[in-house]
Design an enzyme around this catalytic site. Structure first.
Site, PDB file in Angstrom:
ATOM      1  N   GLU A  53       4.418  -5.447  -3.574  1.00  0.00           N
ATOM      2  CA  GLU A  53       4.431  -4.108  -3.005  1.00  0.00           C
ATOM      3  C   GLU A  53       3.071  -3.430  -3.124  1.00  0.00           C
ATOM      4  OE1 GLU A  53       6.536  -2.987  -1.068  1.00  0.00           O
ATOM      5  OE2 GLU A  53       8.128  -4.439  -1.412  1.00  0.00           O
ATOM      6  N   TYR A 136       7.701   5.422  -1.904  1.00  0.00           N
ATOM      7  CA  TYR A 136       8.070   4.180  -1.229  1.00  0.00           C
ATOM      8  C   TYR A 136       8.176   3.013  -2.212  1.00  0.00           C
ATOM      9  CZ  TYR A 136       7.596  -0.342   0.717  1.00  0.00           C
ATOM     10  OH  TYR A 136       7.803  -1.673   0.943  1.00  0.00           O
ATOM     11  N   ASP A 154       9.203   3.172   4.766  1.00  0.00           N
ATOM     12  CA  ASP A 154       7.827   2.770   5.005  1.00  0.00           C
ATOM     13  C   ASP A 154       7.511   2.969   6.484  1.00  0.00           C
ATOM     14  OD1 ASP A 154       9.173   0.671   6.209  1.00  0.00           O
ATOM     15  OD2 ASP A 154       7.479  -0.664   5.882  1.00  0.00           O
TER      16      ASP A 154
END
Length: 308
Positions: A53, A136, A154
């Site tokens: 991520e 996020y 996102d």
DNA sequence: TAGGCGTGGCA
DNA sequence: TTGCCAAGCCT
């Protein structure tokens, strides 16, 4: 076929106020077409998910893949990364861009070691408190690594929702309260389905409902899409924010850091001076790197990646 | 909240 | 060729 309405109509007036009609086709499409990415495999673990991520923030999958593999092989647990100087994280980051992410990932690993016994926390608020973890990323780790139910918003999901539900070609520049509310409304009730939905909507945006040329012929919800039903109108209004790069401080910072990544030996100022000929901007860029903690100044006009 | 923050592929 | 775009975060 009826479009899913994003307007504030009373629930009784809407045939599908929670968007449930979207869940099955999108998730079935995901089951059939999802990419086999290393951070989606069970062996990736929460740390693998978190590393991916960080790397995927503003960086395409194909460029992340090799660096991700090297990173996890070298630092299989947060404590392994935390045990090394932050500069090693910056060096291993390579040319992924936005190297402050490497520093923050190192800081997150240190915080995980100190505050969470070396295990990536499961709690959304604890994730959010880690450096480099925003709304996020906290939701993504909690959802993808731990199967929890969180709205994951996102750029891909925002675009899918903007089109399918909002009838617009693109979402707003900045995430709005209305988008967050819609994401919560559309989220399936049970945890595993919600987590699947989050991954599926992201994948749909990444592979089919793309920014420039969406492939509506392959879209599982094309018949439900409000944007299509409106005739796929082109974006109007103010231009979407573009980013300039050539000649900016960012370009100079990139060149300076590339020199320092290439050697473990402290580099003289004179060597750094060769990457950019305008002295004021060059000095400003180097100062910025130092104040960001990406570069450590030593005595005698030497510089290196940070050891602390 | 608007702007700063890297890098490279592609239409 | 030149913008546009890519799983954001922070101040």
């Amino acid at each position: 076929m009826t479009a899913i309405s994003a307007s504030a109509v009373p629930a009784a007036a809407s045939p599908d106020p929670d968007g449930a009609v979207l869940h099955r086709p999108v998730i079935d499409w995901f089951d059939a077409h999802a990419r086999d990415l290393p951070w989606r495999r069970p062996e990736a673990g929460a740390w693998g998910v978190m590393v991916s991520e960080f790397m995927l923030q503003q960086t395409p999958v194909n460029r992340v893949l090799p660096v991700y593999e090297q990173w996890l092989a070298r630092w299989p647990r947060p404590a392994d990364l935390a045990a090394e100087p932050p500069g090693e994280a910056v060096r291993a980051w390579g040319r992924l861009g936005y190297p402050r992410r490497a520093l923050r990932l190192h800081g997150a690993a240190a915080a995980i070691r100190e505050r969470h016994g070396g295990d990536v926390p499961r709690d959304h608020a604890q994730l959010l408190a880690l450096p480099g973890v925003g709304e996020y990323t906290a939701a993504a780790v909690a959802s993808f690594a731990y199967g929890q139910r969180h709205p994951v918003l996102d750029t891909n999901v925002r675009r899918v929702f903007a089109r399918a539900v909002g009838g617009a070609q693109y979402p707003p520049n900045a995430t709005t309260a209305a988008e967050r509310k819609l994401a919560r409304t559309l989220l399936p009730d049970d945890e595993p389905t919600a987590a699947r939905w989050a991954a599926a909507t992201m994948e749909l945006g990444a592979l089919v409902c793309t920014a420039r040329t969406p492939d509506c012929a392959r879209c599982p919800i094309a018949s439900l899409c409000a944007w299509r039903q409106a005739g796929s109108p082109e974006h109007d209004g103010p231009p979407r924010r573009g980013q300039t790069y050539a000649g900016t401080d960012r370009q100079v910072r990139g060149k300076l850091l590339a020199v320092l990544r290439g050697t473990v030996t402290p580099v003289p100022q004179a060597t750094l001076d060769q990457v950019w000929d305008e002295p004021v901007q060059r000095a400003r860029a180097l100062d910025g790197l130092v104040s960001d903690g990406l570069v450590e100044p030593l005595s005698g006009g030497l510089y290196r990646l940070p050891l602390t």
